[in-house]
Every structure is written in C-alpha cells, then in structure tokens.
Design a protein around this motif. Structure first.
Motif, PDB file in Angstrom:
ATOM      1  N   ILE A  63      42.603  39.732  38.041  1.00 25.06           N
ATOM      2  CA  ILE A  63      42.601  40.962  38.065  1.00 25.06           C
ATOM      3  C   ILE A  63      41.354  41.742  38.040  1.00 25.06           C
ATOM      4  CG2 ILE A  63      44.341  43.505  37.058  1.00 25.06           C
ATOM      5  CD1 ILE A  63      45.790  42.015  35.637  1.00 25.06           C
ATOM      6  N   VAL A  64      40.624  42.381  37.753  1.00 27.51           N
ATOM      7  CA  VAL A  64      39.647  42.617  37.816  1.00 27.51           C
ATOM      8  C   VAL A  64      39.288  42.417  39.193  1.00 27.51           C
ATOM      9  CG1 VAL A  64      36.663  42.533  36.814  1.00 27.51           C
ATOM     10  CG2 VAL A  64      39.467  42.788  35.027  1.00 27.51           C
ATOM     11  N   ASP A  65      39.007  41.248  39.976  1.00 30.12           N
ATOM     12  CA  ASP A  65      38.118  40.800  41.031  1.00 30.12           C
ATOM     13  C   ASP A  65      38.945  41.011  42.160  1.00 30.12           C
ATOM     14  OD1 ASP A  65      36.128  38.460  39.798  1.00 30.12           O
ATOM     15  OD2 ASP A  65      37.233  37.512  40.130  1.00 30.12           O
ATOM     16  N   ASN A  66      40.086  41.820  41.845  1.00 28.01           N
ATOM     17  CA  ASN A  66      40.940  42.298  43.030  1.00 28.01           C
ATOM     18  C   ASN A  66      40.821  41.731  44.806  1.00 28.01           C
ATOM     19  OD1 ASN A  66      42.260  44.512  43.117  1.00 28.01           O
ATOM     20  ND2 ASN A  66      40.326  46.484  43.638  1.00 28.01           N
ATOM     21  N   ARG A  86      42.830  53.576  39.629  1.00 28.81           N
ATOM     22  CA  ARG A  86      41.341  53.753  39.663  1.00 28.81           C
ATOM     23  C   ARG A  86      40.270  54.066  40.092  1.00 28.81           C
ATOM     24  NH1 ARG A  86      43.412  54.647  33.770  1.00 28.81           N
ATOM     25  NH2 ARG A  86      41.506  53.409  33.849  1.00 28.81           N
ATOM     26  N   LYS A  87      40.513  52.229  39.941  1.00 30.19           N
ATOM     27  CA  LYS A  87      39.292  51.562  40.544  1.00 30.19           C
ATOM     28  C   LYS A  87      39.646  50.788  42.323  1.00 30.19           C
ATOM     29  CE  LYS A  87      36.932  47.383  39.774  1.00 30.19           C
ATOM     30  NZ  LYS A  87      36.063  46.149  38.452  1.00 30.19           N
ATOM     31  N   ARG A  88      38.236  51.688  43.590  1.00 32.92           N
ATOM     32  CA  ARG A  88      37.998  51.183  44.801  1.00 32.92           C
ATOM     33  C   ARG A  88      38.277  49.608  45.017  1.00 32.92           C
ATOM     34  NH1 ARG A  88      34.945  51.602  48.482  1.00 32.92           N
ATOM     35  NH2 ARG A  88      33.544  51.519  47.366  1.00 32.92           N
ATOM     36  N   VAL A  89      39.594  49.618  46.402  1.00 27.21           N
ATOM     37  CA  VAL A  89      39.729  48.222  46.825  1.00 27.21           C
ATOM     38  C   VAL A  89      39.016  48.344  48.002  1.00 27.21           C
ATOM     39  CG1 VAL A  89      41.806  46.922  47.616  1.00 27.21           C
ATOM     40  CG2 VAL A  89      42.410  48.635  45.599  1.00 27.21           C
ATOM     41  N   ILE A  90      38.094  47.351  47.414  1.00 24.15           N
ATOM     42  CA  ILE A  90      37.097  47.153  48.560  1.00 24.15           C
ATOM     43  C   ILE A  90      37.428  45.141  48.888  1.00 24.15           C
ATOM     44  CG2 ILE A  90      35.133  46.331  48.726  1.00 24.15           C
ATOM     45  CD1 ILE A  90      34.051  48.415  46.423  1.00 24.15           C
ATOM     46  N   LYS A  91      37.760  44.456  48.486  1.00 21.08           N
ATOM     47  CA  LYS A  91      38.045  43.179  48.556  1.00 21.08           C
ATOM     48  C   LYS A  91      39.574  43.008  49.713  1.00 21.08           C
ATOM     49  CE  LYS A  91      35.164  41.107  45.639  1.00 21.08           C
ATOM     50  NZ  LYS A  91      35.016  40.274  44.449  1.00 21.08           N
ATOM     51  N   PRO A  92      40.042  42.336  50.385  1.00 19.51           N
ATOM     52  CA  PRO A  92      41.201  42.257  51.423  1.00 19.51           C
ATOM     53  C   PRO A  92      42.172  41.103  50.593  1.00 19.51           C
ATOM     54  CG  PRO A  92      39.089  41.019  52.054  1.00 19.51           C
ATOM     55  CD  PRO A  92      39.166  41.130  50.967  1.00 19.51           C
ATOM     56  N   ARG A 125      30.954  22.372  46.080  1.00 20.30           N
ATOM     57  CA  ARG A 125      31.888  23.267  45.520  1.00 20.30           C
ATOM     58  C   ARG A 125      32.358  24.646  46.455  1.00 20.30           C
ATOM     59  NH1 ARG A 125      30.767  25.255  40.634  1.00 20.30           N
ATOM     60  NH2 ARG A 125      31.836  27.243  40.636  1.00 20.30           N
ATOM     61  N   TYR A 126      31.901  24.602  47.258  1.00 22.88           N
ATOM     62  CA  TYR A 126      33.450  25.242  49.037  1.00 22.88           C
ATOM     63  C   TYR A 126      34.464  23.986  49.082  1.00 22.88           C
ATOM     64  CZ  TYR A 126      35.075  27.616  52.743  1.00 22.88           C
ATOM     65  OH  TYR A 126      35.521  28.818  54.050  1.00 22.88           O
ATOM     66  N   VAL A 127      33.922  23.101  49.560  1.00 25.72           N
ATOM     67  CA  VAL A 127      34.599  21.823  50.113  1.00 25.72           C
ATOM     68  C   VAL A 127      35.628  21.984  49.203  1.00 25.72           C
ATOM     69  CG1 VAL A 127      34.866  20.263  50.903  1.00 25.72           C
ATOM     70  CG2 VAL A 127      33.120  21.051  51.239  1.00 25.72           C
ATOM     71  N   ASN A 128      35.017  21.448  47.414  1.00 26.84           N
ATOM     72  CA  ASN A 128      36.713  20.637  46.821  1.00 26.84           C
ATOM     73  C   ASN A 128      37.056  21.405  45.642  1.00 26.84           C
ATOM     74  OD1 ASN A 128      35.507  17.920  47.670  1.00 26.84           O
ATOM     75  ND2 ASN A 128      33.971  18.309  46.417  1.00 26.84           N
ATOM     76  N   GLY A 129      36.932  23.271  46.057  1.00 20.32           N
ATOM     77  CA  GLY A 129      37.345  24.563  45.921  1.00 20.32           C
ATOM     78  C   GLY A 129      38.876  24.716  46.135  1.00 20.32           C
ATOM     79  N   LYS A 171      37.155  29.667  46.777  1.00 22.91           N
ATOM     80  CA  LYS A 171      37.019  29.598  48.727  1.00 22.91           C
ATOM     81  C   LYS A 171      36.652  30.647  48.791  1.00 22.91           C
ATOM     82  CE  LYS A 171      38.357  25.300  50.699  1.00 22.91           C
ATOM     83  NZ  LYS A 171      39.135  24.172  51.534  1.00 22.91           N
ATOM     84  N   ARG A 172      37.777  31.491  48.509  1.00 22.37           N
ATOM     85  CA  ARG A 172      37.794  32.744  49.074  1.00 22.37           C
ATOM     86  C   ARG A 172      36.565  33.642  48.206  1.00 22.37           C
ATOM     87  NH1 ARG A 172      41.070  35.060  52.299  1.00 22.37           N
ATOM     88  NH2 ARG A 172      40.859  37.025  51.536  1.00 22.37           N
ATOM     89  N   GLU A 173      36.776  33.153  47.064  1.00 24.98           N
ATOM     90  CA  GLU A 173      35.680  33.818  45.930  1.00 24.98           C
ATOM     91  C   GLU A 173      33.969  33.825  46.529  1.00 24.98           C
ATOM     92  OE1 GLU A 173      36.455  32.688  42.185  1.00 24.98           O
ATOM     93  OE2 GLU A 173      38.069  33.340  41.567  1.00 24.98           O
ATOM     94  N   ILE A 174      33.643  32.512  47.151  1.00 29.41           N
ATOM     95  CA  ILE A 174      32.628  32.273  47.100  1.00 29.41           C
ATOM     96  C   ILE A 174      32.349  32.912  49.010  1.00 29.41           C
ATOM     97  CG2 ILE A 174      31.139  30.269  48.441  1.00 29.41           C
ATOM     98  CD1 ILE A 174      32.364  28.230  46.451  1.00 29.41           C
TER      99      ILE A 174
END
Length: 544
Positions: free
Chosen positions: A206-209, A284-290, A460-464, A469-472
């Motif tokens: 939720i926080v990562d949005n 109240r927190k601005r949405v930045i990430k898709p 980490r990206y390939v095996n995630g 992957k989207r977090e990276i």
C-alpha cells in the motif's frame, strides 16, 4: 387414547396438566452450579407431590435477556394450538429468573400466557396472582434478575475498559495475531507467523503505491490460500486498524474522550509505515507510480514509452498459427510501433547487468553517505535532546501532581485534567522522538543491507516475481524508459545510483572534485538522455 384419559381426568378435577420449563445458560451453570438435571428432578418431584400430570418438558440452554429462545418459541407454538382448551394448564419452572431476566418483556409474556389460559408459576417462589398484593412480590422477583444482569454487564464493561487502558487486547485475536496464554496464566495476543507476514507485506505494498488496494487484495488472497480468516471484509478492517502499529483505541464514555494507548502486544509494523498507508488509502498521498498489473512475460508494461509518439506502450499476447502465444509491447496510437517482448526484456537485463557496481564501490558509497548523514542530522540530534528534556519536565510535573494529590493540595478533578493534558503532551513528544530515532537508527546496517543487493541486481531481476521486477525498475528509473529496438534510454537515473557510479568514476582516474554529470550545456541543447551501455554511464546531448 392418552389424550382421552387426560381429558377425562381434568374434567373430573382429579389432577391438573403441567408443562415444565427448564432453562440454564453456560455461565450460570458454571458460576452457580445450576444444572438441567437438578431442575428437572425438583420439578418432577413437585408435580408428583401435587398430583399434576406432566405433559411436555422443554429444556433450554439460552440466555433469558429476551424471549427469542428456540425452546420457548416451540412452547408458545404448542400452546397456541391448544388455545381453545377450556381448562387452565400450568407452566412450571423452579424460579422466576428461569422464566425471564427482562422485566418489561416478562409482563408482556405473562399477559400472552393468560390469554392462552396458561398460569406461569415458580415452584420455589410461588405466587397467587389473584391476590393484588402479590404483584409487588412478582415485580421484585422479575426485577432482581434483571438488576443482577445489568450489574454483571456493567462490571464486565468496566473491567474490559480498564484492561484496554492497560494496553491489553480483549477478545478473539484479530487477523495476523493468535491468542496465547503466558506462564502466569494471563492471556495475550502474539503475531501469527504466516498471517502476520502476509499483512506486513500488504501494508508495504500500500505504501509503495504500485498497485491499487483492490489489486493488492487479490494478491493477498492468493498468498493466503488455506487461511480462511483472510476474508475481504477482515482485510479491509485490518488495513485501517491501528492495533497493527501497537496502539489500542479507547472509545469515548460519558465525560471521557476517546483516545489511544500503547498496547502490550508486539506491533506488526512501525507506526510510521501505518500512517503512510493511511495517507495512501485516504488519497492524501500523491500517486506517482503507475498502478498496473503486468503479466509474467510483460514486466516492463507501464514503464516503456513509444519512441515515435511518446505514448505509453501497452502489452498483449498474440496467438500464432501453431497455437503458441507470442508477447509484444506495442503502441495503441497511429504509429503502430511494436517490439517483441522476449527481445525487449533480454536487452533490458543485459543493460541492467552493466549497472552492477565494481567491488568496493558499495563500501565507498556507504562511508560517503554516513558522513553526509551525520552532518545533516546535527539539527535532529539537537531536537532529540530538546524533546528528551521536555519529557523529563513533564514526568517531573506528573510526579509533583501526585504528591500534591496525596497531601490534599490538589483535588481529584484538577488532578484528572492535569493528568489527561500531560499524558497527551507526553504521547505526542514520544511519537516525535520515535520518528527521530527511526531515522537515526542503524544507518550503516540499513545502507549495507539495501545497497549490497545491487551486486546481484540482474539475477534478482531475472529470478524475481513480477512485483519484485517492477519494484527494481521503479526504484532505479524514476522516469519512463524509451526502447528503440536496440537499447533502452532514460532521461534520469535514481540519484543514489548516479552517486555510486560517480564514486566509481572518481576511483577510475577522473580528477577529484569533477562531477561528470555537471555539464555546462548551451541554450541550444534540447534533450539530455542517459544510455545504459557500459559500466560508466554515458551522457548524450542532442542540439538543434
């Protein structure tokens, strides 16, 4: 034949017909030693002495606060079928508290029984209701059980409220916790290993949005397969419950306002994380990430822009002649740009591997950040000392107030007002101190733990998972990527990544004090981009 004999006996006034009503609730049976068998024996012995014929026996295991009881409903239904009976029957019970613990409903039910030609009677508290004075005793017999119930309920309420003020959770453990009993036989709630981990992950999402709450719930449901307590309603209640950051809410009562207390249970998440999650949920927190859910074969969906028209590339699968599916990133505009997802993903991983720092770069960066952090947190250290000083003054104030109250120099009302005001200030200052402490705590450990993950970033990206992957991608590239069929470009990298490679460049021989990203560009420069090609980032400028 039996009904005929009973009817003849009644007509000759030889004996009366009685229905027996036996009631006990679980808590009464445990506290006072009531039992259904004991009541039945006494009622049967009474009927035998009086010469009454027992017609039906109704045994109830239910509270007497209302008459909405299964066996009582059955009893009334049976009496209604015999309402045309010319003879009065008896409804016997041991005491009037077996009949009811609600005086208003009891009087209404007695009137109903009278219309059905039924006389209720407690064999240990007999009353001849044809005598007007006995109605006073009836009122006492009916009121006493209700008063006892109300007093018991009030004692339970105050006991539970007092326990809540001490920080104890009352009742069944909420989602993510389990009920436990300590060595001292005191009950408490402890974090459920599996449920707690899932909820902790949900709060972080939720926080990562990166996803909306409905999408997060769907992922939680998959993770929580086999745990039936993870219903949708329980999930929505949980992400709003301050219990998970270690607080328990005390609702308002009379002149006392509602407030929070620190719970005795272990917090599932930090208070700061909970507050940030509430800001996201409240909008109240601005949405930045898709907020896009990607398929396993399209992890870059939502991060790629069309190199021709600048629109966001979407992704989909196309079914070939042989029945196989092929995945593509494509533009929905008129330019009809399309790239094979397999090739696009492969190029991204190759370029990502080129961003892995050389040995020693992480340690150099950590030393640099820690030194800069210490310089910037001098003000926070000063604020921390001021808050600690204010807390000591408030605690001294409360101690003096207690002494004055004991000596009779301060009355109860003034003491309670002072206590409430001081506790509110202490709680506020402790929260501010906690925030400062969290920012200042274990900075070396946190940096080392986080940044050393860069050493195996491509693996980490390939095996995630898709989420990992989207977090990276979102953490390293604040702005969208542009793929031209050969390589990925981006206008800007994460500042921390840039600094790491800046240190890398300095160690490779660039003159000390020179920042390769601080370029004196002319006014004719129209675009600046970073190409992810080599171990050193290459800055490309195009001019008119």
């Amino acid at each position: 034949m039996g009904k005929y004999l009973i009817s003849n006996l009644v007509k000759k006034n030889i004996m009366k017909i009685a229905d027996l009503y036996i009631r006990v609730s679980t808590d009464e049976q445990a506290d006072k030693g009531y039992s259904q068998r004991d009541q039945e024996e006494r009622l049967m012995r009474y009927c035998e002495l009086k010469g009454y014929t027992v017609r039906n026996i109704y045994i109830e295991d239910y509270s007497a606060k209302t008459f909405n009881r299964p066996q009582w409903t059955k009893l009334i239904a049976g009496l209604r079928k015999q309402r045309n009976n010319k003879y009065t029957t008896l409804l016997l019970f041991t005491k009037w508290d077996r009949f009811s613990r609600n005086i208003s409903q009891a009087y209404q039910t007695i009137d109903l029984l009278n219309t059905l030609r039924v006389e209720p009677q407690g064999i240990e508290q007999p009353l001849d209701l044809s005598v007007p004075e006995n109605k006073m005793m009836l009122a006492f017999y009916l009121a006493a059980p209700e008063v006892e119930n109300d007093r018991r309920a009030l004692n339970v309420f105050h006991g539970m409220r007092r326990a809540k003020k001490e920080g104890r959770w009352m009742g069944t453990a909420p989602l993510g916790y389990t009920n436990q009993i300590g060595e001292d036989k005191r009950k408490f709630i402890a974090i459920h290993e599996v449920e707690g981990a899932i909820l902790r992950w949900a709060f972080q999402q939720i926080v990562d949005n990166n996803f909306n709450t409905e999408q997060i719930w769907k992922m939680v449901r998959q993770k929580a397969a086999g745990y039936p307590r993870f219903s949708k309603n329980n999930f929505w209640v949980a992400i709003r419950n301050p219990l998970y950051c270690g607080k328990i809410f005390i609702p308002p009562f009379k002149d006392e306002n509602g407030h929070f207390v620190r719970g005795q249970h272990e917090a599932l998440i930090p208070e700061m994380l909970f507050n940030e999650a509430q800001q996201v949920l409240d909008g109240r927190k601005r949405v930045i990430k898709p907020k896009i859910v990607s398929m396993e074969n399209l992890p870059l969906r939502g991060f790629l822009k069309c190199p021709q028209c600048g629109r966001m590339l979407t992704g989909s699968a196309s079914k070939g002649k042989m029945g196989n599916y092929y995945y593509y990133y494509h533009c929905s505009g008129e330019c009809k740009v399309r790239f094979k997802a397999e090739n696009t993903n492969k190029v991204f991983v190759e370029q990502l591997s080129e961003l892995i720092p050389k040995p020693g770069m992480i340690e150099v960066y950590i030393l640099s950040v820690v030194e800069d952090f210490k310089n910037q947190t001098k003000k926070q250290d000063s604020e921390r000392r001021q808050i600690i000083s204010q807390l000591e003054q408030l605690n001294t104030r409360m101690q003096n107030a207690r002494i004055q109250k004991v000596d009779g120099l301060l009355d109860d009302d003034d003491f309670q007002m002072l206590k409430q005001d001081t506790n509110a200030k202490i709680e506020k200052l402790e929260a501010e101190l906690g925030n400062l402490s969290d920012k200042h705590k274990e900075i070396n450990f946190l940096l080392e733990k986080g940044l050393k993950k860069l050493l195996g970033l491509d693996l980490r990206y390939v095996n995630g998972t898709v989420e990992e992957k989207r977090e990276i991608v979102s953490s390293m590239f604040p702005e969208n990527l542009v793929f031209d069929g050969v390589q990925h470009r981006t206008p800007r990298l994460n500042s921390a990544v840039v600094l790491i490679y800046q240190k890398n460049s300095e160690l490779e021989g660039i003159k000390k004090g020179t920042n390769p990203f601080e370029l004196d560009l002319s006014q004719e420069v129209t675009q600046l981009r970073l190409e992810l090609r080599t171990h050193r980032l290459r800055v490309c400028c195009s001019t008119n």
